[in-house]
Design an enzyme around this catalytic site. Structure first.
Site, PDB file in Angstrom:
ATOM      1  N   GLU A 242      67.252 -70.395  23.891  1.00 56.15           N
ATOM      2  CA  GLU A 242      66.553 -71.671  24.005  1.00 56.15           C
ATOM      3  C   GLU A 242      66.927 -72.388  25.295  1.00 56.15           C
ATOM      4  OE1 GLU A 242      65.278 -73.816  20.139  1.00 56.15           O
ATOM      5  OE2 GLU A 242      66.937 -75.013  20.922  1.00 56.15           O
TER       6      GLU A 242
ATOM      7  N   HIS B  29      74.594 -46.685  13.987  1.00 53.76           N
ATOM      8  CA  HIS B  29      73.827 -45.697  13.222  1.00 53.76           C
ATOM      9  C   HIS B  29      72.357 -46.091  13.123  1.00 53.76           C
ATOM     10  CE1 HIS B  29      77.421 -43.431  11.769  1.00 53.76           C
ATOM     11  NE2 HIS B  29      77.992 -44.577  12.096  1.00 53.76           N
TER      12      HIS B  29
ATOM     13  N   LYS C 292      54.238 -75.094  16.355  1.00 54.72           N
ATOM     14  CA  LYS C 292      54.080 -76.238  15.459  1.00 54.72           C
ATOM     15  C   LYS C 292      52.687 -76.833  15.574  1.00 54.72           C
ATOM     16  CE  LYS C 292      58.956 -77.603  15.780  1.00 54.72           C
ATOM     17  NZ  LYS C 292      59.889 -78.678  16.185  1.00 54.72           N
TER      18      LYS C 292
END
Length: 446
Positions: A287, A308, A422
């Site tokens: 961010e 793995h 948003k």
């Protein structure tokens, strides 16, 4: 004190090129100190550790005691920086299986308001039906969709189960000092509240009540956590020369690796307790630096588990990555590999060795293999997983992030890109005030 080792990057970038960043790193640190850089209205974290008073810590501890004395479970409602810092510390310091014990020393800490999953919220509210629970609601505005939705559900359930009077006692608000829906609710309901400082962004807020209250409720020493951060604040101060300043060196080496084509930084741990430190770190750096079409992509893995799964790609995939390894010097417990008469698994060569010895050799072997495979390695050595060391680590990453962002040439303290989803979500849900956007997005979807 945590230590930074960049020796295994020098096959990929030179020591001279890293140390050539000294003037830039120094200038970035001075811009932070003097408040002359971009985003300078969000520098409250810079000297936060050394400015926290005993009175503040006493108030937080007193509130934590109320929740500890009256709750079996405490829900931390928040998203992003409003919960990741607290969760990073709590998960790192907790017994991995404490919450499964019938008799628990501390309340179980759970998290909500960080997703919009109906199944998750339903299952959480079902689990809480026979529990004495409280809520720490963390939101500057009180209108962040994920957190506000979860808090609406939890507030009603807490009042229904425990009565309004007790609910007022076990719901705590951490929000803006004067404005916003969460502040109005806290004042109207009479909740105990703490303030999120205006000059501290969410991803830098772990050493404010945002992180300190949940950590104290979980039973850990916030005094020791802050003391560790104070130590690192001094170690990374603007007057500490580049060659002795871990925050400046880390900022420099990662920027030089980025310049050389290493676009992805993978934070590695060999201890599963550190998983949420990685989650917090990813938000902090992603961010802060991911803007203006710039920035290292922060990723993370838990080793040896992910050796793995992701190990093949890291060893032989595109050479656009470098690793920063969190290495823990001393573990808290002792467990020795037993001998087995039949030795069907072929592990008798490990008999008598501590499990941590095996893990340490896995760590060293992996580091050597990845360097041989073209992956530069930075190593951060942590003495042990306790409050003081974690406090050091958190502040180290914060200070280095501020310096690194300025060296990169971006504003490390804003996040304009977070708003894009948003706006679309509100338009799709026909939120009042978004009529034009709703019409436009519906036309786009036809």
């Amino acid at each position: 004190m945590i230590k930074l080792d960049i020796e295994k990057t020098f096959g990929f970038v030179s020591k001279e090129s890293v140390y050539a960043y000294a003037p830039k790193a120094q200038a970035a640190a001075e811009a932070l100190e003097k408040g002359t850089g971009l985003g300078n209205d969000f520098l409250g974290w810079l000297h936060l550790p050394s400015s926290i008073t005993k009175e503040v810590l006493d108030d937080i501890n007193a509130t934590a005691k109320v929740l500890r004395d009256n709750c079996e479970v405490v829900i931390v409602a928040g998203i992003g920086g409003s919960y990741l810092g607290a969760r990073a510390v709590i998960e790192t310091l907790s017994n991995s299986f404490e919450w499964l014990k019938e008799k628990k020393e501390n309340p179980v800490i759970l998290y909500a308001g960080n997703n919009i999953s109906e199944d998750y919220l339903f299952e959480l509210t079902e689990y809480l039906k026979d529990k004495k629970f409280g809520v720490i609601n963390i939101s500057k505005s009180g209108t962040t969709t994920e957190t506000a939705l979860a808090f609406r559900l939890l507030k009603k359930q807490c009042e229904d189960q425990r009565g309004k009077e007790m609910a007022r006692k076990v719901i705590v608000a951490i929000t803006d000092a004067k404005k916003g829906a969460a502040r109005v609710t806290a004042d109207n309901e009479g909740y105990k509240s703490f303030v999120i400082p205006d000059n501290v962004g969410g991803r830098f807020s772990v050493l404010t009540p945002v992180g300190l209250l949940p950590i104290a409720v979980a039973g850990f020493s916030i005094e020791k956590l802050v003391a560790g951060a104070v130590q690192m604040e001094k170690a990374c101060a603007v007057d500490v020369p580049f060659e002795q300043n871990p925050a400046m060196i880390y900022a420099a080496v990662r920027n030089e690796l980025y310049k050389s084509g290493k676009k992805i930084e993978i934070l590695v741990n060999f201890c599963p307790k550190l998983h949420y430190v990685s989650e917090w770190w990813k938000q902090l750096y992603g961010e802060s630096e991911g803007k203006d079409n710039l920035g290292i992509f922060p990723a993370s893995v838990d080793f040896t588990t992910d050796l793995h799964s992701m190990g093949q790609w890291i060893q032989e995939g595109e050479r656009s990555i470098f690793e920063t390894v969190l290495s823990v010097d001393h573990v808290d417990h002792s467990l020795v590999v037993p001998s087995d008469e039949q030795n069907l698994d072929g592990l008798n060569f490990l008999a008598g060795k501590h499990v941590d010895q095996v893990n340490k050799m896995a760590e060293l072997g992996t580091q050597l293999a990845h360097v041989d495979g073209g992956v530069p390695n930075i190593r951060i050595c942590i003495e042990r997983l306790d409050e003081e060391n974690i406090g050091q680590l958190l502040y180290f990453f914060e200070k280095a992030c501020g310096v690194s962002g300025y060296v990169l040439g971006v504003n490390p303290f804003n996040q304009p890109g977070v708003e894009a989803y948003k706006k679309n979500m509100f338009a799709l849900l026909n939120k009042p005030g978004y009529e034009a956007e709703s019409k436009a997005i519906q036309a786009r979807l036809k």
